[in-house]
Design an enzyme around this catalytic site. Structure first.
Site, PDB file in Angstrom:
ATOM      1  N   ASP A   1      21.114  -3.878 120.148  1.00  0.00           N
ATOM      2  CA  ASP A   1      22.222  -4.779 120.685  1.00  0.00           C
ATOM      3  C   ASP A   1      23.173  -4.062 121.489  1.00  0.00           C
ATOM      4  O   ASP A   1      23.564  -3.071 121.618  1.00  0.00           O
ATOM      5  CB  ASP A   1      22.928  -5.533 119.547  1.00  0.00           C
ATOM      6  CG  ASP A   1      23.672  -6.712 119.871  1.00  0.00           C
ATOM      7  OD1 ASP A   1      23.071  -7.521 120.511  1.00  0.00           O
ATOM      8  OD2 ASP A   1      24.993  -6.753 119.735  1.00  0.00           O
TER       9      ASP A   1
ATOM     10  N   GLU B   1      18.498  -4.779 124.495  1.00  0.00           N
ATOM     11  CA  GLU B   1      19.118  -6.109 124.751  1.00  0.00           C
ATOM     12  C   GLU B   1      20.163  -5.875 126.283  1.00  0.00           C
ATOM     13  O   GLU B   1      21.123  -5.574 126.054  1.00  0.00           O
ATOM     14  CB  GLU B   1      20.158  -6.509 123.724  1.00  0.00           C
ATOM     15  CG  GLU B   1      20.449  -7.892 123.748  1.00  0.00           C
ATOM     16  CD  GLU B   1      22.052  -7.907 124.314  1.00  0.00           C
ATOM     17  OE1 GLU B   1      22.162  -8.458 125.528  1.00  0.00           O
ATOM     18  OE2 GLU B   1      22.935  -7.399 123.708  1.00  0.00           O
TER      19      GLU B   1
ATOM     20  N   ASP C   1      21.486 -16.046 119.334  1.00  0.00           N
ATOM     21  CA  ASP C   1      22.776 -16.529 120.334  1.00  0.00           C
ATOM     22  C   ASP C   1      22.626 -18.028 121.059  1.00  0.00           C
ATOM     23  O   ASP C   1      23.625 -18.509 121.481  1.00  0.00           O
ATOM     24  CB  ASP C   1      23.338 -15.527 121.149  1.00  0.00           C
ATOM     25  CG  ASP C   1      23.848 -14.577 120.453  1.00  0.00           C
ATOM     26  OD1 ASP C   1      24.411 -14.678 119.149  1.00  0.00           O
ATOM     27  OD2 ASP C   1      23.849 -13.328 120.982  1.00  0.00           O
TER      28      ASP C   1
END
Length: 286
Positions: free
Chosen positions: A108, A155, A208
């Site tokens: 991430d 990411e 998200d």
């Protein structure tokens, strides 16, 4: 401690169950750790803390698509020079743990390995932060020497610079292609399927994003028309045209959230970035 022990045993059993059926587990690792974590408590020298163990600077991202004030995550930032001094031992240990749990790992906030958004710990928002360079290349060289290969996905969303893309590509890490982001600009939008790369992982949407059905229903009429025009005026209702576009992409892996597989709409979103309540409560049920 006992709960974590029990969970670890259960996860080992799940991993063994998956391996017997030739299924891979794709994990997700946040770049930062929590202030009240054992890592910060036991190894304070690796984090930007004062003499009382409180953060002097915290992590987040500047204002963006999701939030006009940015996101103040509040995680203590790393002291990268201290980590580099001992060959990134902390990172090697962390990756060792993750690779025991997962076959593939999404990292991430990958752009934080090129530069971090540093926010004064006393600030309530992320607006007054600034970018601080970090030794990402040295870190990945150390990880590569130790592990031989890096089964990672970057990411690479948000405010991405050429330097971040160069770091990703140097270590041949797949990036992310989000189809819900593909239709808000012109033909050069990197998320449109004709711009996808084989070295990528395509998603209809991530945790998200809203579900694809809810996303489409919330688009203005002209944007909806742009979507269906691009997809060739499909006869199927959403989310199936976007699911098919993901599966047809040249990207080497396609991820379709369970909510899209079930064609769920409003009220089934997993997470809204920049908010602290009402998230991660969706559960699958037969």
């Amino acid at each position: 401690c006992f709960e974590q022990f029990v969970f670890a045993r259960q996860w080992e059993a799940l991993r063994s169950h998956a391996e017997q059926r030739n299924l891979l587990l794709f994990g997700d690792m946040p770049i930062f750790v929590a202030h009240d974590s054992v890592d910060v408590w036991m190894q304070r020298e690796y984090f930007q803390l004062d003499d009382d163990g409180q953060p002097t600077a915290v992590a987040g991202v500047p204002p963006d698509y999701f939030s006009a004030q940015g996101q103040r995550w509040g995680n203590p930032l790393y002291r990268w020079e201290r980590m580099q001094a001992d060959g990134f031992r902390w990172w090697i240990a962390r990756m060792n743990t993750e690779f025991r749990r997962f076959d593939l790992l999404r990292v991430d906030h990958f752009r934080g390995f090129e530069a971090c958004w540093e926010i004064p710990a006393t600030d309530a928002t992320a607006v007054n932060g600034h970018w601080v360079r970090v030794p990402g290349e040295a870190l990945f060289e150390s990880l590569l020497r130790h592990f031989g290969s890096l089964p990672l996905v970057a990411e690479d969303l948000g405010m991405i610079t050429p330097e971040v893309l160069a770091l990703r590509d140097k270590y041949e890490l797949p990036g992310m292609e989000i189809l819900q982001f593909a239709f808000d600009s012109g033909a050069d939008n990197p998320y449109l399927p004709h711009n996808h790369r084989k070295m990528g992982v395509v998603y209809t949407g991530t945790h998200d994003n809203d579900t694809t059905l809810a996303w489409f229903e919330n688009l203005p009429a002209e944007r909806q028309l742009r979507v269906v025009e691009y997809l060739g005026y499909p006869h199927e209702p959403m989310p199936w045209p976007l699911v098919r576009a993901a599966l047809a992409s040249v990207s080497q892996l396609a991820i379709v959230p369970m909510q899209d597989i079930l064609a769920l709409g409003r009220g089934h979103r997993m997470n809204t970035p920049g908010t602290t309540e009402g998230n991660w409560s969706w559960r699958f049920g037969w």
